[in-house]
Write an enzyme that holds these catalytic residues in place. Structure first.
Site, mmCIF file in Angstrom:
data_model
loop_
_atom_site.group_PDB
_atom_site.id
_atom_site.type_symbol
_atom_site.label_atom_id
_atom_site.label_comp_id
_atom_site.label_asym_id
_atom_site.label_seq_id
_atom_site.Cartn_x
_atom_site.Cartn_y
_atom_site.Cartn_z
ATOM 1 C CD GLU A 1 1.011 0.586 13.955
ATOM 2 O OE1 GLU A 1 0.055 1.066 13.340
ATOM 3 O OE2 GLU A 1 2.080 1.189 14.099
ATOM 4 N NE ARG B 1 0.262 1.627 4.408
ATOM 5 C CZ ARG B 1 1.232 2.438 4.851
ATOM 6 N NH1 ARG B 1 1.885 3.219 4.011
ATOM 7 N NH2 ARG B 1 1.566 2.448 6.128
ATOM 8 N NE ARG C 1 2.762 -2.867 11.607
ATOM 9 C CZ ARG C 1 2.123 -1.967 10.860
ATOM 10 N NH1 ARG C 1 1.051 -2.335 10.142
ATOM 11 N NH2 ARG C 1 2.509 -0.711 10.821
ATOM 12 N NE ARG D 1 3.349 -2.378 7.730
ATOM 13 C CZ ARG D 1 2.979 -3.655 7.772
ATOM 14 N NH1 ARG D 1 2.084 -4.106 6.902
ATOM 15 N NH2 ARG D 1 3.505 -4.490 8.651
ATOM 16 C CD GLU E 1 -1.004 6.529 10.555
ATOM 17 O OE1 GLU E 1 -1.276 5.504 11.190
ATOM 18 O OE2 GLU E 1 0.148 6.829 10.205
ATOM 19 C CB THR F 1 6.874 5.627 10.343
ATOM 20 O OG1 THR F 1 5.428 5.629 10.228
ATOM 21 C CG2 THR F 1 7.293 5.826 11.788
ATOM 22 C CB CYS G 1 2.915 8.390 10.697
ATOM 23 S SG CYS G 1 4.123 7.720 11.857
ATOM 24 N NE ARG H 1 -1.858 5.115 5.274
ATOM 25 C CZ ARG H 1 -1.471 4.581 6.450
ATOM 26 N NH1 ARG H 1 -1.723 3.312 6.714
ATOM 27 N NH2 ARG H 1 -0.829 5.319 7.351
#
Ligand code: DAR
Length: 370
Positions: A321, A120, A316, A284, A228, A277, A275, A232
């Protein structure tokens, strides 16, 4: 809190939670030197890491400009997470050409021919605040823009599918039973209001307004709206060919870029995300593997996390998560770094990392824990 109370609290968190990257890199003199307006704006970004001292990153941007406006505070923690030394200029390149490498897990071991995998990318529209600072009306307006774009995908025979909204009163609204079914099928995202990190950052505010999911007819291309990040965009499959998975994502991403307003990008950090990250490729890429030996049949993730970390991978549980390993030691593995690496480098790291972990599991490869 007064500025000195913030400084004192963060000093304490730095001592008790050294892995909280925001606390680790918080600079008291820099914070004191900001005017009251900027301090208040920075507090919204770092509040999650103050309220949740166990945070890994501890910060979410509220607007694309934050990464430039607060670079003295945010750049060090971004470099720390993504492993980019201070003296190295950050340059985010993109490469989706998968013809140069063949990453089919079936070549590692026939037993890996049918693994569940997903890739994603996170994207945000430059014309809106990031999710932590949106009003309910802005969340619904963004969803309306996305839903309009999805009507074109639904008419495209290469995609088909439907848009499913959980916004009360939306023309695409689904009921609670359908929502629960889609969550159980690992398609729709879970109720965000249960995530304490997102709650403090305001990213889960106004739930469930402005939230939904596009799913293609073949159910192998999905777009989350209002999680988030604004979007996505993901491809998923059961099958070991990473090249096919990445191509499907790249093709779908290209169609959405044609149908939507411009995505937010930074000249330094590439794709802008809530984020830090997720900056850079915003990608990801993950797959599920059963590693009963390395996880003591799913009872202990600590060793496999250490082994994976040495390979540049994060581990994970299979439920996402903050979840535990699944049946038979089922874990989700993904390359950690997303900034300063291209999409194809991420794909190769996932493939090479999976091969190395599989070798460790079968006892034929070195383990960092030995
Ligand atoms: N829990 C937050 C975010 C960590 C990275 N994962 C994301 N962005 N979903 C933390 O700072 O620990």
């Amino acid at each position: 809190m007064t500025p000195e109370q913030v400084i004192s609290t963060l000093q304490s968190i730095r001592n008790t939670n050294p892995d909280n990257l925001m606390a680790r890199h918080f600079n008291a003199d820099y914070f004191r030197g900001l005017d009251a307006g900027l301090r208040q704006r920075l507090m919204k970004i770092i509040a999650t890491g103050i309220e949740n001292s166990d945070s890994q990153m501890g910060a979410y941007a509220m607007s694309p400009e934050d990464y430039d406006l607060f670079a003295p505070m945010l750049d060090p923690l971004i470099r720390d997470f993504h492993g980019i030394p201070e003296d190295v200029q950050i340059a985010q390149a993109h490469d989706w050409d998968s013809s140069k490498s063949s990453c089919d897990l079936g070549k590692i071991d026939p037993r890996l021919e049918a693994v569940s995998m997903r890739v994603r990318v996170a994207r945000n529209l430059g014309s809106f605040p990031l999710p932590g600072a949106m009003t309910r009306d802005q969340r619904v307006a963004l969803e309306d823009l996305a839903a309009e774009a999805f009507t074109h995908l639904c008419k495209d025979t290469n995609y088909g599918g439907q848009y499913l909204s959980i916004t009360p009163g939306s023309p695409y609204e689904i009921d609670g039973a359908e929502y629960d079914r889609r969550v159980a099928a690992h398609q729709m995202f879970k109720d965000m209001s249960g995530d304490r990190y997102l709650n403090v950052a305001g990213i889960s505010a106004d739930w469930p307004y402005g939230r939904g999911m596009y799913v293609s007819g073949a159910q192998d291309f999905l777009v989350w709206v209002g999680e988030e990040d604004h979007l996505r965009i993901m491809a998923m499959q059961t099958g070991g060919n990473l090249n096919a998975l990445f191509k499907r994502l790249h093709d779908g991403l290209g169609r959405l870029q044609e149908l939507l307003p411009a995505f937010a990008t930074s000249p330094v950090y590439g794709n802008v995300t809530s984020c830090p990250t997720n900056l850079g490729a915003g990608m990801r890429a993950s797959l599920h593997m059963r590693l009963p030996g390395l996880t003591k049949n799913g009872q202990d993730l600590s060793r496999v996390k250490e082994d994976a970390k040495s390979l540049g991978l994060a581990v994970r549980g299979a439920g996402g998560e903050h979840s535990d390993a699944g049946e038979g030691g089922l874990v989700d593995i993904s390359p950690s770094v997303r900034l300063g690496v291209t999409e194809m480098q991420i794909m190769q790291r996932l493939f090479d990392g999976a091969a190395a972990l599989w070798a460790m599991e079968s006892g034929s490869g070195p383990s960092s824990a030995e």
